[in-house]
Design an enzyme around this catalytic site. Structure first.
Site, PDB file in Angstrom:
ATOM      1  N   GLY A  93      26.655   1.310 -22.585  1.00 29.28           N
ATOM      2  CA  GLY A  93      26.233   0.257 -23.506  1.00 29.28           C
ATOM      3  C   GLY A  93      25.801   0.923 -24.791  1.00 29.28           C
ATOM      4  O   GLY A  93      24.812   1.644 -24.807  1.00 29.28           O
ATOM      5  N   HIS A  94      26.571   0.767 -25.830  1.00 32.95           N
ATOM      6  CA  HIS A  94      26.229   1.398 -27.098  1.00 32.95           C
ATOM      7  C   HIS A  94      25.657   0.357 -28.053  1.00 32.95           C
ATOM      8  O   HIS A  94      26.337  -0.573 -28.443  1.00 32.95           O
ATOM      9  CB  HIS A  94      27.467   2.069 -27.695  1.00 32.95           C
ATOM     10  CG  HIS A  94      27.800   3.350 -26.991  1.00 32.95           C
ATOM     11  ND1 HIS A  94      28.959   4.048 -27.205  1.00 32.95           N
ATOM     12  CD2 HIS A  94      27.101   4.064 -26.085  1.00 32.95           C
ATOM     13  CE1 HIS A  94      28.956   5.133 -26.442  1.00 32.95           C
ATOM     14  NE2 HIS A  94      27.845   5.161 -25.755  1.00 32.95           N
ATOM     15  N   ASP A 109      22.050   7.218 -22.868  1.00 33.50           N
ATOM     16  CA  ASP A 109      21.158   6.438 -23.735  1.00 33.50           C
ATOM     17  C   ASP A 109      20.485   7.285 -24.813  1.00 33.50           C
ATOM     18  O   ASP A 109      19.367   7.000 -25.235  1.00 33.50           O
ATOM     19  CB  ASP A 109      20.071   5.706 -22.918  1.00 33.50           C
ATOM     20  CG  ASP A 109      20.674   4.890 -21.798  1.00 33.50           C
ATOM     21  OD1 ASP A 109      21.684   4.219 -22.055  1.00 33.50           O
ATOM     22  OD2 ASP A 109      20.145   4.934 -20.669  1.00 33.50           O
ATOM     23  N   GLN A 124      27.558   7.877 -21.238  1.00 28.27           N
ATOM     24  CA  GLN A 124      26.570   8.485 -20.340  1.00 28.27           C
ATOM     25  C   GLN A 124      26.138   9.845 -20.918  1.00 28.27           C
ATOM     26  O   GLN A 124      26.127   9.983 -22.136  1.00 28.27           O
ATOM     27  CB  GLN A 124      27.109   8.620 -18.906  1.00 28.27           C
ATOM     28  CG  GLN A 124      27.283   7.279 -18.189  1.00 28.27           C
ATOM     29  CD  GLN A 124      28.586   6.566 -18.504  1.00 28.27           C
ATOM     30  OE1 GLN A 124      29.641   7.165 -18.513  1.00 28.27           O
ATOM     31  NE2 GLN A 124      28.504   5.280 -18.758  1.00 28.27           N
ATOM     32  N   LYS A 153      24.014   7.633 -28.848  1.00 33.16           N
ATOM     33  CA  LYS A 153      25.324   8.109 -29.328  1.00 33.16           C
ATOM     34  C   LYS A 153      26.014   7.073 -30.198  1.00 33.16           C
ATOM     35  O   LYS A 153      26.661   7.410 -31.190  1.00 33.16           O
ATOM     36  CB  LYS A 153      26.239   8.443 -28.133  1.00 33.16           C
ATOM     37  CG  LYS A 153      25.738   9.575 -27.275  1.00 33.16           C
ATOM     38  CD  LYS A 153      26.608   9.804 -26.075  1.00 33.16           C
ATOM     39  CE  LYS A 153      26.550   8.719 -25.028  1.00 33.16           C
ATOM     40  NZ  LYS A 153      25.269   8.557 -24.332  1.00 33.16           N
TER      41      LYS A 153
HETATM   42  P1  IMP Z   1      27.357   4.162 -12.427  1.00 34.29           P
HETATM   43  O1  IMP Z   1      27.893   4.915 -13.603  1.00 34.29           O
HETATM   44  O2  IMP Z   1      27.218   2.697 -12.659  1.00 34.29           O
HETATM   45  O3  IMP Z   1      28.076   4.486 -11.152  1.00 34.29           O
HETATM   46  O4  IMP Z   1      25.849   4.674 -12.183  1.00 34.29           O
HETATM   47  C1  IMP Z   1      25.542   6.019 -11.803  1.00 34.29           C
HETATM   48  C2  IMP Z   1      24.313   6.537 -12.531  1.00 34.29           C
HETATM   49  O5  IMP Z   1      24.622   6.664 -13.913  1.00 34.29           O
HETATM   50  C3  IMP Z   1      23.103   5.617 -12.455  1.00 34.29           C
HETATM   51  O6  IMP Z   1      21.931   6.402 -12.446  1.00 34.29           O
HETATM   52  C4  IMP Z   1      23.171   4.835 -13.746  1.00 34.29           C
HETATM   53  O7  IMP Z   1      21.918   4.361 -14.162  1.00 34.29           O
HETATM   54  C5  IMP Z   1      23.667   5.930 -14.683  1.00 34.29           C
HETATM   55  N1  IMP Z   1      24.361   5.392 -15.851  1.00 34.29           N
HETATM   56  C6  IMP Z   1      25.590   4.854 -15.914  1.00 34.29           C
HETATM   57  N2  IMP Z   1      25.896   4.487 -17.171  1.00 34.29           N
HETATM   58  C7  IMP Z   1      24.834   4.814 -17.922  1.00 34.29           C
HETATM   59  C8  IMP Z   1      24.553   4.717 -19.326  1.00 34.29           C
HETATM   60  O8  IMP Z   1      25.357   4.257 -20.140  1.00 34.29           O
HETATM   61  N3  IMP Z   1      23.341   5.175 -19.717  1.00 34.29           N
HETATM   62  C9  IMP Z   1      22.452   5.728 -18.859  1.00 34.29           C
HETATM   63  N4  IMP Z   1      22.671   5.842 -17.556  1.00 34.29           N
HETATM   64  C10 IMP Z   1      23.847   5.397 -17.081  1.00 34.29           C
END
Ligand code: IMP
Length: 437
Positions: free
Chosen positions: A58-59, A31, A236, A34
């Protein structure tokens, strides 16, 4: 007959590969903003590539004042004539991807020449989504995942029981795989009716995306050979990386520049630049250590002013001061040669700002390197440097040198601590809202 000696034959001859690839990496816990920079940089790229993650990302972009959130397709797709690629390291939810393509088709022209989906990417099925949710519900210590099935899909990939996109689009293989998974479902006592409707949509979406599936990696290597300008879009962030992040509170993919190469099957010599994106403060969603987290009115202020709610799940993000220990670590892990600092406008107007320059652990003393162990990181207290704040009214566009001196001092200190130049500073959500060096 050759007269070359063995030693001569073993001589390492570098192959000429053109450095045409720029990589954009999140330097915090995701977040960082990017999407905005990818969208800007995409103007100068011909091909924009996602290499990991799935619709957990989510961009958010603001184009002509319109808010647009993309989850799987690289944000460069919004510019005409650009090619958007979902590469081998990505996990794809076909139902969500179909929706995303259909939504985009109402805004820009879409066709299989413009979207390349790797046959090597793995598929997120309704079962993976279901299991992600159940595991989180039952876990003694949940990760706080996005519940999009990301972890279970990567787990099946590594266990060699997953479904690749090339298999998904083959009806017979897909149906065989679905039958196996659904019988596993029944064995575990999961009522098929719970996710029955989802399976039907899954089957339809597989047919829909088939037209976009190709050997994306081979095409990419051809683009490199032809000198095409390529942009790799990280999702991420570094601190959520499966190897280098705050394990187990991480995502399930390699979010770093090295991970990009491994996922896409491209050579390190092709990389021209690695750009790290960070916010001028830090946010995190989900569980896990966060030394500079502010559980006070300043934290609430950052969340409110920065609209810090997850683009995918809507969850409130945890907020805190900039952490230079973690940021320097991210710069080193990725080999960033530039840093773009986002959302400076959000911390503008505060009487003072802080930067964590070390951690203090009650038993282990002072840390200036990022700890391996998440439990130790959790027990660390930040050691802050406090700098003067500056006026809320900063220029929206122009040069970094036009910022108030205190804001420039803040940026300079970040450069010193991270040993990477801050080339751009984000000042607002729009495509034009930034300052350059
Ligand atoms: P997962 O990727 O859904 O398995 O989640 C694992 C961890 O990554 C959790 O703490 C999520 O909140 C975090 N996470 C996954 N995608 C994002 C993102 O796009 N932005 C911020 N955190 C993310």
């Amino acid at each position: 007959m050759s007269t070359a000696s063995n030693a001569e034959m073993l001589e390492l001859r570098p192959r000429a590969l053109q450095p045409t690839i720029s990589v954009v990496i999140g330097a915090q816990w995701g977040d960082e903003g990017k999407g905005k920079w990818i969208d800007i940089l995409a103007e100068h790229a011909e091909v924009i590539v996602r290499f990991q993650g799935g619709n957990n990302a989510g961009h958010t972009l603001y184009v002509d004042g319109q808010k647009k959130v993309l989850h799987q397709i690289p944000s460069g797709i919004l510019r005409p004539n650009k090619i958007a690629v979902l590469g081998a390291g990505v996990v794809i939810n076909p139902v969500e991807l179909k929706k995303e393509i259909e939504g985009l088709a109402t805004m820009v022209s879409i066709d299989p020449q413009r979207i390349w989906i790797s046959g090597r990417a793995h598929v997120i099925s309704p079962w993976h989504v279901y299991i992600d949710g159940i595991k989180e519900d039952l876990a003694a210590q949940p990760i706080g995942t996005t519940r999009r099935g990301i972890g279970p899909t990567y787990a099946d990939k590594v266990s060699r029981t997953g479904l690749r996109v090339e298999q998904l689009i083959d009806e017979e293989t897909r149906h065989r795989w679905m039958k196996n998974v659904r019988s596993e479902q029944s064995d575990l006592g999961v009522k098929n009716s719970d996710i029955e409707a989802e399976w039907a949509k899954f089957d339809q979406a597989a047919e829909y995306i088939a037209a976009y599936v190709c050997d994306a990696e081979q095409r990419l290597r051809e683009c490199v050979a032809q000198g095409a300008s390529i942009l790799l879009e990280g999702a991420q962030g570094t601190l959520l990386d499966i190897n280098h992040g705050t394990y187990p509170f991480v995502t399930s993919s390699s979010t770093t520049s090295g991970g990009a190469l491994a996922s896409l099957g491209i050579a390190p010599q092709c990389i021209r630049s690695v750009i790290g994106i960070a916010k001028a403060y830090v946010t995190r969603v989900g569980e896990g250590p966060f030394p500079t987290e502010l559980r006070d009115s300043t934290g609430e202020f950052l969340a409110r002013k920065g609209h810090e709610f997850g683009a995918t799940t809507g969850r409130p993000r945890r907020c805190g001061w900039l952490d230079a220990v973690a940021l320097r670590y991210a710069m080193e892990v990725n080999g960033c040669d530039q840093l773009y600092l986002n959302k400076l406008d959000i911390i503008s107007g505060l009487p003072e700002v802080k930067i964590a320059v070390a951690y203090e652990h009650s038993r282990l003393g002072r840390w200036t390197d990022f700890p391996v162990n998440a439990a130790i990181l959790h027990e660390c207290q930040p050691v802050y440097e406090t700098l003067s704040g500056w006026d809320a009214a900063i220029p929206l566009r122009g040069k970094i040198s036009q910022l108030p001196p205190q804001a420039q001092a803040y940026i300079r200190r970040i450069e010193e601590l991270c040993q990477v130049p801050v080339e751009y500073v984000g000042t607002g959500p729009g495509r034009e809202d930034f300052l350059s060096k």
